[in-house]
Design a protein around this motif. Structure first.
Motif, PDB file in Angstrom:
ATOM      1  N   ALA A 106       0.527  -1.229  -0.012  1.00 49.11           N
ATOM      2  CA  ALA A 106      -0.021  -0.081   0.043  1.00 49.11           C
ATOM      3  C   ALA A 106       1.005   1.154   0.013  1.00 49.11           C
ATOM      4  N   LEU A 107       1.917   1.306   0.879  1.00 45.22           N
ATOM      5  CA  LEU A 107       2.884   2.556   0.894  1.00 45.22           C
ATOM      6  C   LEU A 107       3.644   2.716  -0.392  1.00 45.22           C
ATOM      7  N   GLU A 108       4.157   1.601  -0.871  1.00 43.06           N
ATOM      8  CA  GLU A 108       4.736   2.030  -2.217  1.00 43.06           C
ATOM      9  C   GLU A 108       3.944   2.323  -3.311  1.00 43.06           C
ATOM     10  N   GLY A 109       2.827   1.500  -3.328  1.00 40.33           N
ATOM     11  CA  GLY A 109       1.801   2.025  -4.529  1.00 40.33           C
ATOM     12  C   GLY A 109       1.592   3.582  -4.445  1.00 40.33           C
ATOM     13  N   SER A 110       1.276   4.000  -3.206  1.00 39.12           N
ATOM     14  CA  SER A 110       0.985   5.543  -2.909  1.00 39.12           C
ATOM     15  C   SER A 110       2.170   6.129  -3.282  1.00 39.12           C
ATOM     16  N   ALA A 111       3.497   5.754  -3.015  1.00 35.41           N
ATOM     17  CA  ALA A 111       4.850   6.594  -3.295  1.00 35.41           C
ATOM     18  C   ALA A 111       4.575   6.698  -5.036  1.00 35.41           C
ATOM     19  N   ALA A 112       4.532   5.652  -5.537  1.00 42.38           N
ATOM     20  CA  ALA A 112       4.432   5.658  -7.265  1.00 42.38           C
ATOM     21  C   ALA A 112       3.490   6.560  -7.685  1.00 42.38           C
ATOM     22  N   ALA A 113       2.311   6.353  -7.084  1.00 40.87           N
ATOM     23  CA  ALA A 113       1.042   7.340  -7.669  1.00 40.87           C
ATOM     24  C   ALA A 113       1.586   8.845  -7.233  1.00 40.87           C
ATOM     25  N   THR A 114       2.353   9.108  -6.024  1.00 41.23           N
ATOM     26  CA  THR A 114       2.652  10.519  -5.902  1.00 41.23           C
ATOM     27  C   THR A 114       3.675  10.963  -6.739  1.00 41.23           C
ATOM     28  N   LEU A 115       4.616  10.267  -7.179  1.00 39.07           N
ATOM     29  CA  LEU A 115       5.627  10.561  -8.054  1.00 39.07           C
ATOM     30  C   LEU A 115       5.134  10.706  -9.440  1.00 39.07           C
ATOM     31  N   ALA A 116       4.044   9.869  -9.954  1.00 39.89           N
ATOM     32  CA  ALA A 116       3.579  10.120 -11.055  1.00 39.89           C
ATOM     33  C   ALA A 116       2.633  11.622 -11.211  1.00 39.89           C
ATOM     34  N   GLU A 117       2.049  11.767 -10.088  1.00 43.68           N
ATOM     35  CA  GLU A 117       1.374  13.219 -10.020  1.00 43.68           C
ATOM     36  C   GLU A 117       2.004  14.146  -9.903  1.00 43.68           C
ATOM     37  N   ARG A 118       3.028  14.131  -9.270  1.00 42.20           N
ATOM     38  CA  ARG A 118       4.104  15.298  -9.099  1.00 42.20           C
ATOM     39  C   ARG A 118       4.562  15.452 -10.476  1.00 42.20           C
ATOM     40  N   ILE A 159      10.841   5.329  -3.055  1.00 38.15           N
ATOM     41  CA  ILE A 159      10.221   5.871  -1.812  1.00 38.15           C
ATOM     42  C   ILE A 159      10.600   7.505  -1.418  1.00 38.15           C
ATOM     43  N   GLU A 160      12.107   7.425  -1.551  1.00 37.41           N
ATOM     44  CA  GLU A 160      12.608   8.590  -1.344  1.00 37.41           C
ATOM     45  C   GLU A 160      12.351   9.828  -2.128  1.00 37.41           C
ATOM     46  N   PHE A 161      11.988   9.450  -3.511  1.00 31.11           N
ATOM     47  CA  PHE A 161      11.340  10.585  -4.273  1.00 31.11           C
ATOM     48  C   PHE A 161       9.904  10.931  -4.130  1.00 31.11           C
ATOM     49  N   SER A 162       9.399  10.109  -3.139  1.00 32.39           N
ATOM     50  CA  SER A 162       7.954  10.649  -2.815  1.00 32.39           C
ATOM     51  C   SER A 162       8.251  11.862  -1.886  1.00 32.39           C
ATOM     52  N   GLN A 163       9.217  11.894  -1.133  1.00 40.97           N
ATOM     53  CA  GLN A 163       9.625  13.114  -0.306  1.00 40.97           C
ATOM     54  C   GLN A 163       8.814  13.067   0.955  1.00 40.97           C
ATOM     55  N   ASN A 164       7.995  12.181   1.307  1.00 47.17           N
ATOM     56  CA  ASN A 164       7.293  12.106   2.354  1.00 47.17           C
ATOM     57  C   ASN A 164       8.060  11.348   3.620  1.00 47.17           C
ATOM     58  N   LYS A 165       8.290  12.220   4.451  1.00 47.59           N
ATOM     59  CA  LYS A 165       9.358  11.883   5.431  1.00 47.59           C
ATOM     60  C   LYS A 165       8.915  10.357   6.328  1.00 47.59           C
ATOM     61  N   ARG A 166       7.361  10.524   6.670  1.00 52.72           N
ATOM     62  CA  ARG A 166       6.927   9.587   7.507  1.00 52.72           C
ATOM     63  C   ARG A 166       7.009   8.270   6.893  1.00 52.72           C
ATOM     64  N   MET A 167       6.370   8.380   5.341  1.00 50.72           N
ATOM     65  CA  MET A 167       6.436   7.106   4.441  1.00 50.72           C
ATOM     66  C   MET A 167       7.815   6.627   4.345  1.00 50.72           C
ATOM     67  N   ILE A 168       8.915   7.394   4.175  1.00 49.18           N
ATOM     68  CA  ILE A 168      10.263   6.782   4.086  1.00 49.18           C
ATOM     69  C   ILE A 168      10.436   5.921   5.146  1.00 49.18           C
ATOM     70  N   GLY A 169      10.318   6.650   6.234  1.00 50.33           N
ATOM     71  CA  GLY A 169      10.655   5.972   7.812  1.00 50.33           C
ATOM     72  C   GLY A 169       9.860   4.640   7.961  1.00 50.33           C
ATOM     73  N   MET A 170       8.615   4.587   7.637  1.00 49.13           N
ATOM     74  CA  MET A 170       7.824   3.311   7.665  1.00 49.13           C
ATOM     75  C   MET A 170       8.336   2.256   6.790  1.00 49.13           C
ATOM     76  N   VAL A 171       8.628   2.637   5.458  1.00 47.96           N
ATOM     77  CA  VAL A 171       8.924   1.591   4.651  1.00 47.96           C
ATOM     78  C   VAL A 171      10.449   1.296   5.045  1.00 47.96           C
ATOM     79  N   SER A 172      11.189   2.079   5.464  1.00 49.81           N
ATOM     80  CA  SER A 172      12.594   1.814   5.677  1.00 49.81           C
ATOM     81  C   SER A 172      12.581   0.474   6.668  1.00 49.81           C
ATOM     82  N   GLN A 173      11.650   0.548   7.824  1.00 51.03           N
ATOM     83  CA  GLN A 173      11.434  -0.151   8.862  1.00 51.03           C
ATOM     84  C   GLN A 173      10.725  -1.524   8.540  1.00 51.03           C
TER      85      GLN A 173
END
Length: 241
Positions: A106-118, A159-173
């Motif tokens: 779910a998180l990585e799918g959101s990151a891909a969508a965010t990057l495509a939109e931005r 995930i890094e390119f999503s620029q969402n710090k909380r998402m980056i931290g959660m996915v890393s864990q």
């Protein structure tokens, strides 16, 4: 102390030489990093017990930073600490892995969508394509460890390119928690040529700004990977690793 707890001279030297380059890294942080890496790589498998003085000898450190490192690992949920028994590496069950991949998908799918939109910069696109090229080169050499490293780099950059710090931290864990299972099943999976092509297709979809397609494409990619991993774990009888 278990044979699995042995650190090779080379791996220890490499770890310490890397840490010495960072003058700001404390002895506690070094101990934490080295112990955690051994757990993630399976050198300290689930069930391994390590007394405080044994870990200190292993890392050629005093007991204080090792004790602090064990506490951090306990806070991460990677080890259990018991008085006079040191630390015990905790297992991850196949059911745990299913939950981890559900959230990760779910998180990585959101990151891909965010990057495509931005919109993705040319440099970001080149960096992602470089990791795919590294995966292709690794497969050409039959180097699955190098392939896995490049694969992790691809997902980390996404995930890094999503620029969402909380998402980056959660996915890393989550990636850390799933690392042991990925390494255990790495050589049992089909040759991941198709996975490489799916990565390249995702890059093109994101670059084209196709938000919904990017999300769905990456979620499908992750679901297939998780289903394969969980199936292999259950077939192995590896309910806990």
């Amino acid at each position: 102390m278990s044979k699995n707890a042995d650190l090779s001279a080379n791996s220890l030297a490499n770890g310490l030489s890397t840490s010495s380059a960072n003058a700001k890294e404390t002895q506690s942080a070094i101990a934490y990093r080295l112990l955690k890496q051994r757990i993630l790589d399976g050198a300290l498998p689930a069930g391994t017990q390590l007394l405080e003085h044994e870990a200190a000898e292993l890392l050629n450190m005093s007991r204080t930073p090792v004790r602090e490192a064990m506490i951090r690992l306990h806070q991460d949920g990677m080890v259990d600490i018991r008085p006079r028994h040191g630390m015990r590496v905790l297992p991850i069950s196949a059911d745990d892995m299913q939950e981890i991949y559900d959230v990760l998908t779910a998180l990585e799918g959101s990151a891909a969508a965010t990057l495509a939109e931005r919109g993705m910069t040319e440099q970001q696109k080149q960096e992602l394509e470089t990791t795919v090229a590294e995966m292709d080169n690794a497969l050409a050499r039959d180097d699955l460890l190098a392939w896995a490293s490049a694969d992790e780099a691809f997902h980390a950059k996404l995930i890094e390119f999503s620029q969402n710090k909380r998402m980056i931290g959660m996915v890393s864990q989550l990636w850390e928690q799933s690392h042991r299972a990925r390494m255990l099943t790495l050589k049992m999976r089909p040759r991941p040529t198709r996975s490489n092509r799916e990565h390249q297709a995702l890059i093109e979809t994101i670059a084209s700004g196709k938000v919904k397609q990017a999300r769905q494409m990456h979620e499908n990619h992750r679901k297939k990977a998780s289903q394969l991993l969980i199936t292999l774990l259950r077939e192995l009888g590896a309910t806990q690793i």
